[in-house]
Design a protein around this motif. Structure first.
Motif, PDB file in Angstrom:
ATOM      1  N   LEU A   1       0.958  -1.201   0.116  1.00 13.45           N
ATOM      2  CA  LEU A   1      -0.152   0.127   0.204  1.00 13.45           C
ATOM      3  C   LEU A   1       0.968   1.327  -0.239  1.00 13.45           C
ATOM      4  CD1 LEU A   1      -2.942   0.983   0.372  1.00 13.45           C
ATOM      5  CD2 LEU A   1      -2.439   1.282   2.840  1.00 13.45           C
TER       6      LEU A   1
ATOM      7  N   TYR B   1      -3.111   0.457  -3.571  1.00 12.70           N
ATOM      8  CA  TYR B   1      -2.567  -0.666  -3.488  1.00 12.70           C
ATOM      9  C   TYR B   1      -1.629  -0.670  -4.692  1.00 12.70           C
ATOM     10  CZ  TYR B   1      -6.170  -2.028   0.024  1.00 12.70           C
ATOM     11  OH  TYR B   1      -6.989  -2.138   1.121  1.00 12.70           O
TER      12      TYR B   1
ATOM     13  N   PRO C   1      -9.406  -4.687   0.490  1.00 12.24           N
ATOM     14  CA  PRO C   1      -8.133  -5.404   0.566  1.00 12.24           C
ATOM     15  C   PRO C   1      -7.955  -6.754   0.111  1.00 12.24           C
ATOM     16  CG  PRO C   1      -8.196  -4.358   2.756  1.00 12.24           C
ATOM     17  CD  PRO C   1      -9.637  -4.184   1.988  1.00 12.24           C
TER      18      PRO C   1
END
Length: 203
Positions: free
Chosen positions: A34, A43, A66
């Motif tokens: 990240l 990301y 995520p």
């Protein structure tokens, strides 16, 4: 570069730095991370490709969970493990799709302060004298195509117009090449190398 497991809670809790960027590595998937800037969290996937670090942007943390970003990273890391560079492939894909008409449009957008007269002259070159190439990927325009078209225009509409059309093409191509690293050399250079530009009398 800090290491932590990139979960939604962990990502949300990371503060924005006042200046610069901070990179966080995921402890679950090596190569996934990240990038945190002053206003954004993004990301990325990172791996050595042909002995060079390749970092590929996946997307903003406010748009990707995520888990979703990690799956995308896993696929990208697999490509890079095979020696492929996703960044280079993406650039090449853009180059292969950029038509002459697209290049002229981009040229105008990048120069909003061009005079209406200049815009009209460039547009006329694309619309009338380079019409057969408008849908052609601009990188496929070859030196011999330029030389032949310059000769045709010289006979059909005059030497000055032929020169102007190719000057316009040269400028647009130079702009496209400056924004896309994968472009071949400007094909209009052939007119200089072959001493094919027509002499023009100054008014």
């Amino acid at each position: 570069m800090p290491n932590l497991r990139l979960t939604r809670h962990a990502v949300d809790a990371i503060p924005f730095p006042q200046t610069g960027q901070v990179f966080y590595r995921d402890t679950l998937l090596p190569g996934f991370g990240l990038r945190v800037g002053t206003k954004s969290k993004v990301y990325f996937a990172e791996k050595q490709v042909q002995r060079r670090t390749c970092r590929v942007t996946i997307g903003r943390a406010d748009l990707f969970a995520p888990e979703t970003a990690r799956k995308k990273a896993l696929a990208l890391l697999g490509e890079m493990a095979e020696g492929r560079n996703p960044n280079k492939e993406k650039k090449q894909e853009v180059v292969t799709k950029l038509t002459l008409a697209d290049a002229f449009d981009s040229f105008f957008k990048a120069r909003p302060h061009l005079s209406p007269h200049t815009v009209e002259n460039y547009s006329r070159s694309a619309r009338l004298y380079l019409r057969a190439w408008r849908k052609k990927p601009i990188h496929e325009i070859t030196r011999q195509m330029v030389l032949k078209r310059h000769q045709e225009l010289s006979a059909q509409v005059g030497k000055t117009t032929a020169n102007n059309v190719m000057r316009h093409l040269r400028s647009v191509y130079n702009y496209a090449a400056a924004t896309h690293d994968e472009f071949p050399p400007n094909p209009v250079q052939i007119l200089t190398q072959a001493q094919a530009w027509h002499r023009e009398q100054r008014r």
